[in-house]
Write a protein that holds these residues in place. Structure first.
Motif, PDB file in Angstrom:
ATOM      1  N   ASN A 265       0.798  -1.227   0.000  1.00 14.32           N
ATOM      2  CA  ASN A 265       0.000   0.000   0.000  1.00 14.32           C
ATOM      3  C   ASN A 265       0.832   1.280   0.000  1.00 14.32           C
ATOM      4  OD1 ASN A 265      -2.593   1.658   0.756  1.00 14.32           O
ATOM      5  ND2 ASN A 265      -1.104   2.084   2.388  1.00 14.32           N
ATOM      6  N   ALA A 266       2.034   1.266   0.568  1.00 13.95           N
ATOM      7  CA  ALA A 266       2.818   2.499   0.704  1.00 13.95           C
ATOM      8  C   ALA A 266       3.126   3.089  -0.665  1.00 13.95           C
ATOM      9  CB  ALA A 266       4.110   2.219   1.459  1.00 13.95           C
ATOM     10  N   GLY A 267       3.013   4.405  -0.783  1.00 15.31           N
ATOM     11  CA  GLY A 267       3.282   5.040  -2.060  1.00 15.31           C
ATOM     12  C   GLY A 267       3.595   6.519  -1.917  1.00 15.31           C
ATOM     13  N   VAL A 268       4.050   7.118  -3.020  1.00 20.39           N
ATOM     14  CA  VAL A 268       4.289   8.558  -3.100  1.00 20.39           C
ATOM     15  C   VAL A 268       3.667   9.080  -4.393  1.00 20.39           C
ATOM     16  CG1 VAL A 268       6.372   8.630  -1.676  1.00 20.39           C
ATOM     17  CG2 VAL A 268       6.559   8.122  -4.118  1.00 20.39           C
ATOM     18  N   TYR A 269       3.539  10.402  -4.487  1.00 15.75           N
ATOM     19  CA  TYR A 269       2.800  11.037  -5.575  1.00 15.75           C
ATOM     20  C   TYR A 269       3.678  12.108  -6.224  1.00 15.75           C
ATOM     21  CZ  TYR A 269      -1.324  13.258  -7.761  1.00 15.75           C
ATOM     22  OH  TYR A 269      -2.243  13.764  -8.649  1.00 15.75           O
ATOM     23  N   ASP A 270       3.477  12.331  -7.524  1.00 14.84           N
ATOM     24  CA  ASP A 270       4.277  13.351  -8.219  1.00 14.84           C
ATOM     25  C   ASP A 270       3.558  14.688  -8.341  1.00 14.84           C
ATOM     26  OD1 ASP A 270       2.375  12.908 -10.158  1.00 14.84           O
ATOM     27  OD2 ASP A 270       3.782  12.287 -11.727  1.00 14.84           O
ATOM     28  N   PHE A 287      12.046   9.434 -11.292  1.00 14.14           N
ATOM     29  CA  PHE A 287      11.705   8.051 -11.652  1.00 14.14           C
ATOM     30  C   PHE A 287      12.243   7.071 -10.613  1.00 14.14           C
ATOM     31  CE2 PHE A 287      12.509   3.973 -13.590  1.00 14.14           C
ATOM     32  CZ  PHE A 287      11.380   3.735 -14.365  1.00 14.14           C
ATOM     33  N   ALA A 288      13.497   7.250 -10.226  1.00 17.14           N
ATOM     34  CA  ALA A 288      14.099   6.334  -9.256  1.00 17.14           C
ATOM     35  C   ALA A 288      13.344   6.361  -7.936  1.00 17.14           C
ATOM     36  CB  ALA A 288      15.566   6.691  -9.044  1.00 17.14           C
ATOM     37  N   GLU A 289      13.061   7.557  -7.426  1.00 20.40           N
ATOM     38  CA  GLU A 289      12.393   7.664  -6.133  1.00 20.40           C
ATOM     39  C   GLU A 289      10.974   7.109  -6.186  1.00 20.40           C
ATOM     40  OE1 GLU A 289      11.094  11.072  -2.836  1.00 20.40           O
ATOM     41  OE2 GLU A 289      12.302  11.638  -4.586  1.00 20.40           O
ATOM     42  N   LEU A 290      10.226   7.470  -7.228  1.00 16.93           N
ATOM     43  CA  LEU A 290       8.822   7.073  -7.285  1.00 16.93           C
ATOM     44  C   LEU A 290       8.669   5.589  -7.614  1.00 16.93           C
ATOM     45  CD1 LEU A 290       5.943   9.207  -8.578  1.00 16.93           C
ATOM     46  CD2 LEU A 290       6.012   6.796  -9.169  1.00 16.93           C
ATOM     47  N   ALA A 327      -5.776   8.208 -17.488  1.00 16.08           N
ATOM     48  CA  ALA A 327      -4.818   9.313 -17.461  1.00 16.08           C
ATOM     49  C   ALA A 327      -5.439  10.509 -16.748  1.00 16.08           C
ATOM     50  CB  ALA A 327      -4.415   9.693 -18.882  1.00 16.08           C
ATOM     51  N   GLY A 328      -4.589  11.441 -16.357  1.00 14.05           N
ATOM     52  CA  GLY A 328      -5.080  12.698 -15.818  1.00 14.05           C
ATOM     53  C   GLY A 328      -5.150  12.781 -14.316  1.00 14.05           C
ATOM     54  N   GLY A 329      -4.868  11.702 -13.606  1.00 16.73           N
ATOM     55  CA  GLY A 329      -4.927  11.727 -12.152  1.00 16.73           C
ATOM     56  C   GLY A 329      -3.597  11.982 -11.490  1.00 16.73           C
ATOM     57  N   GLY A 330      -2.588  12.267 -12.289  1.00 18.95           N
ATOM     58  CA  GLY A 330      -1.249  12.536 -11.785  1.00 18.95           C
ATOM     59  C   GLY A 330      -0.383  12.924 -12.952  1.00 18.95           C
ATOM     60  N   GLY A 331       0.931  13.028 -12.707  1.00 18.69           N
ATOM     61  CA  GLY A 331       1.863  13.302 -13.789  1.00 18.69           C
ATOM     62  C   GLY A 331       2.322  12.027 -14.457  1.00 18.69           C
ATOM     63  N   ALA A 332       3.245  12.168 -15.410  1.00 20.38           N
ATOM     64  CA  ALA A 332       3.710  11.010 -16.171  1.00 20.38           C
ATOM     65  C   ALA A 332       4.357   9.954 -15.274  1.00 20.38           C
ATOM     66  CB  ALA A 332       4.689  11.471 -17.250  1.00 20.38           C
ATOM     67  N   LEU A 333       5.113  10.379 -14.283  1.00 21.39           N
ATOM     68  CA  LEU A 333       5.782   9.421 -13.409  1.00 21.39           C
ATOM     69  C   LEU A 333       4.775   8.600 -12.609  1.00 21.39           C
ATOM     70  CD1 LEU A 333       8.716  11.623 -12.062  1.00 21.39           C
ATOM     71  CD2 LEU A 333       8.865   9.776 -13.757  1.00 21.39           C
ATOM     72  N   TYR A 334       3.844   9.283 -11.960  1.00 18.93           N
ATOM     73  CA  TYR A 334       2.881   8.584 -11.099  1.00 18.93           C
ATOM     74  C   TYR A 334       1.957   7.679 -11.908  1.00 18.93           C
ATOM     75  CZ  TYR A 334      -0.694   7.844  -7.522  1.00 18.93           C
ATOM     76  OH  TYR A 334      -1.582   7.279  -6.636  1.00 18.93           O
ATOM     77  N   VAL A 335       1.396   8.203 -12.996  1.00 21.48           N
ATOM     78  CA  VAL A 335       0.469   7.403 -13.801  1.00 21.48           C
ATOM     79  C   VAL A 335       1.183   6.187 -14.372  1.00 21.48           C
ATOM     80  CG1 VAL A 335      -0.959   7.412 -15.882  1.00 21.48           C
ATOM     81  CG2 VAL A 335      -1.046   9.356 -14.314  1.00 21.48           C
ATOM     82  N   ALA A 336       2.425   6.362 -14.821  1.00 25.49           N
ATOM     83  CA  ALA A 336       3.185   5.217 -15.337  1.00 25.49           C
ATOM     84  C   ALA A 336       3.416   4.173 -14.248  1.00 25.49           C
ATOM     85  CB  ALA A 336       4.516   5.690 -15.914  1.00 25.49           C
ATOM     86  N   ALA A 375      12.753  14.423  -4.795  1.00 25.35           N
ATOM     87  CA  ALA A 375      13.478  14.793  -6.012  1.00 25.35           C
ATOM     88  C   ALA A 375      12.818  15.954  -6.742  1.00 25.35           C
ATOM     89  CB  ALA A 375      13.574  13.582  -6.943  1.00 25.35           C
ATOM     90  N   LEU A 376      11.530  16.152  -6.511  1.00 24.77           N
ATOM     91  CA  LEU A 376      10.801  17.250  -7.140  1.00 24.77           C
ATOM     92  C   LEU A 376      10.510  18.377  -6.154  1.00 24.77           C
ATOM     93  CD1 LEU A 376       8.242  15.296  -9.367  1.00 24.77           C
ATOM     94  CD2 LEU A 376      10.605  15.958  -9.870  1.00 24.77           C
ATOM     95  N   GLY A 377      11.121  18.320  -4.969  1.00 22.05           N
ATOM     96  CA  GLY A 377      10.920  19.364  -3.969  1.00 22.05           C
ATOM     97  C   GLY A 377       9.544  19.360  -3.350  1.00 22.05           C
ATOM     98  N   ALA A 378       8.883  18.193  -3.326  1.00 23.44           N
ATOM     99  CA  ALA A 378       7.494  18.115  -2.848  1.00 23.44           C
ATOM    100  C   ALA A 378       7.334  17.154  -1.685  1.00 23.44           C
ATOM    101  CB  ALA A 378       6.575  17.695  -3.995  1.00 23.44           C
ATOM    102  N   ALA A 379       8.391  16.867  -0.954  1.00 23.40           N
ATOM    103  CA  ALA A 379       8.322  15.874   0.111  1.00 23.40           C
ATOM    104  C   ALA A 379       7.353  16.260   1.215  1.00 23.40           C
ATOM    105  CB  ALA A 379       9.709  15.643   0.701  1.00 23.40           C
TER     106      ALA A 379
END
Length: 445
Positions: A265-270, A287-290, A327-336, A375-379
């Motif tokens: 269940n643990a996750g992060v968001y872009d 990419f590496a972090e997510l 699509a559309g619920g996050g950025g390219a990293l998260y959706v991928a 990595a995106l300054g959003a921690a």
């Protein structure tokens, strides 16, 4: 011995305290304690009569092990707007009986023993009865009785909800075993200290399961131990580390003896960072972090849990997202990453059948503290602070709470209800698949 006058004074004091609690006058209730008060409710373990450790001890787990300042913080949290589980208000009835009063060892203090019963419920939503024995040390402060020490050994009789509506969604209390759909089962949940993970843990415990948790935040881990006692075992670690998964599985097996359901269940968001805004360096780092969290973390956990799940004929359950379906619920990293988890569910379902069932839940638009990428300054960003107005785009017309999804995880963990399901993705997103049509006014036909 004490006089009848003292006995009557103590009885009146305890009855007044019960009325304050019934009426949720918690600030006034805090005034009944001394400044150095200690409030202790230990976890009670089932042990044999010959076991020298006994059912509880100060050195072991406790539901409450509080100073007066700790109690004050609890009252502040209760009155905060985020205490959604108490709206509508819970109805209370506190009963104190079998009161015995004698002089304590310290001069001027009284030792008071009693039996307590507390019924609490929210109409036909849920109900529970708490009962136990209590010992208080009462001390006079400026001539008035005050509680200096309190210890209670309690049990719980729990009734599951009979109805669920958007305005009163899936509220569950801690419960003793033997009352739910997962009685006797053991689950392990990653990221179980907050958001959807915490809602899964709470619901699993309410359904009779014992739960192991892998959680990286020590404060959230402590809250789980405090709230659920020996029903929950917590290992502190990062899902990106193989050794953390090995330790959490080992500890769950050592404490609870088996493993029936593993919930990744643990996750992060872009935070919907657009692809063109990333740039080469941030693509690599993000990419590496997510993917290490959202995909590799799931694979590492499944690998660590698989031998125990084969032994039990258990299941893997992956938290995906509506972003794994659209699509559309996050950025390219998260959706991928979430589309990758959909593929992982289907491939593992193919490889592990018939021994282990593998399914997923795809929540959408949920008020959680889901964090962003360092990595995106959003921690430090929180998803629940950024969903204002999104309900206008949801056909059902509201943003979900984490508990709104928890029942699906119970369904997938219960082999009686899902034994013929594998490779399935259950959406829980308010109807995003049909969002192309304008939402009808409430009550329209």
């Amino acid at each position: 011995m004490t006089t009848m006058e003292t006995y009557w004074e103590v009885q009146t004091f305890l009855a007044y305290e019960a009325r304050l609690l019934d009426e949720e006058r918690y600030t006034e209730w805090l005034g009944l304690f001394t400044e150095d008060a200690h409030y202790w409710v230990p976890g009670v373990e089932n042990r044999g009569r010959s076991d020298p450790n006994g059912p509880y001890a100060p050195s072991r787990m406790a539901y409450f092990d509080d100073t007066l300042e700790d109690l004050r913080r609890r009252v502040v949290r209760f009155t905060a707007p985020t205490a959604w589980a108490e709206d509508p208000a819970t109805r209370h009835l506190h009963v104190v009986s079998n009161i015995e009063v004698e002089r304590a060892e310290t001069p001027g203090e009284l030792l008071v023993r009693s039996v307590i019963v507390n019924y609490r419920g929210q109409g036909d939503i849920d109900a529970a009865t708490l009962y136990g024995r209590r010992e208080d040390i009462l001390r006079r402060v400026s001539g008035e009785l005050r509680i200096a020490r309190r210890s209670s050994s309690c049990g719980t009789r729990f009734s599951l909800p009979r109805t669920s509506t958007p305005s009163s969604r899936n509220r569950h209390d801690m419960t003793a075993p033997g009352t739910g759909r997962l009685d006797g089962q053991v689950a392990l949940v990653t990221g179980g200290g907050s958001g959807i993970g915490r809602a899964i843990v709470d619901r699993y415990v309410a359904e009779g399961a014992r739960v192991g948790v892998l959680e990286r935040d020590s404060g959230r881990a402590a809250a789980l131990a405090r709230d659920h006692g020996d029903r929950v075992t917590v290992e502190i670690g990062d899902v990106r580390a193989p050794e953390a998964h090995a330790a959490s599985v080992t500890r769950t097996l050592d404490v609870h003896g088996r493993l029936d359901a593993y919930v990744a269940n643990a996750g992060v968001y872009d935070y919907s960072t657009r692809f063109e805004e990333l740039g080469e360096n941030r693509v690599v780092e993000g990419f590496a972090e997510l993917f290490e969290t959202n995909v590799l973390g799931y694979m590492l956990g499944a690998s660590a849990a698989l031998p125990a799940l084969r032994d039990s004929g258990g299941c893997l359950i992956f938290t995906i997202s509506s972003s794994g379906l659209y699509a559309g619920g996050g950025g390219a990293l998260y959706v991928a990453s979430k589309h990758a988890v959909v593929g992982l569910v289907r491939q593992l379902a193919h490889e592990l059948a018939p021994d282990v069932r593998v399914n997923g839940v795809a929540p959408g638009a949920t008020l959680t503290a889901l964090g962003g990428l360092a990595a995106l300054g959003a921690a430090d960003r929180r998803l629940d602070a950024e969903l204002d107005g999104i309900d206008r785009h949801i056909p059902l017309g509201f943003v979900s709470d984490p508990a709104d999804h928890a029942g699906l995880y119970v369904l997938l963990a219960d082999p009686r209800d899902s034994r013929f399901m594998t490779g399935a993705i259950l959406p829980s997103d308010g109807g995003l698949e049909v969002r192309g049509a304008a939402r009808r006014p409430k009550g329209a036909r």
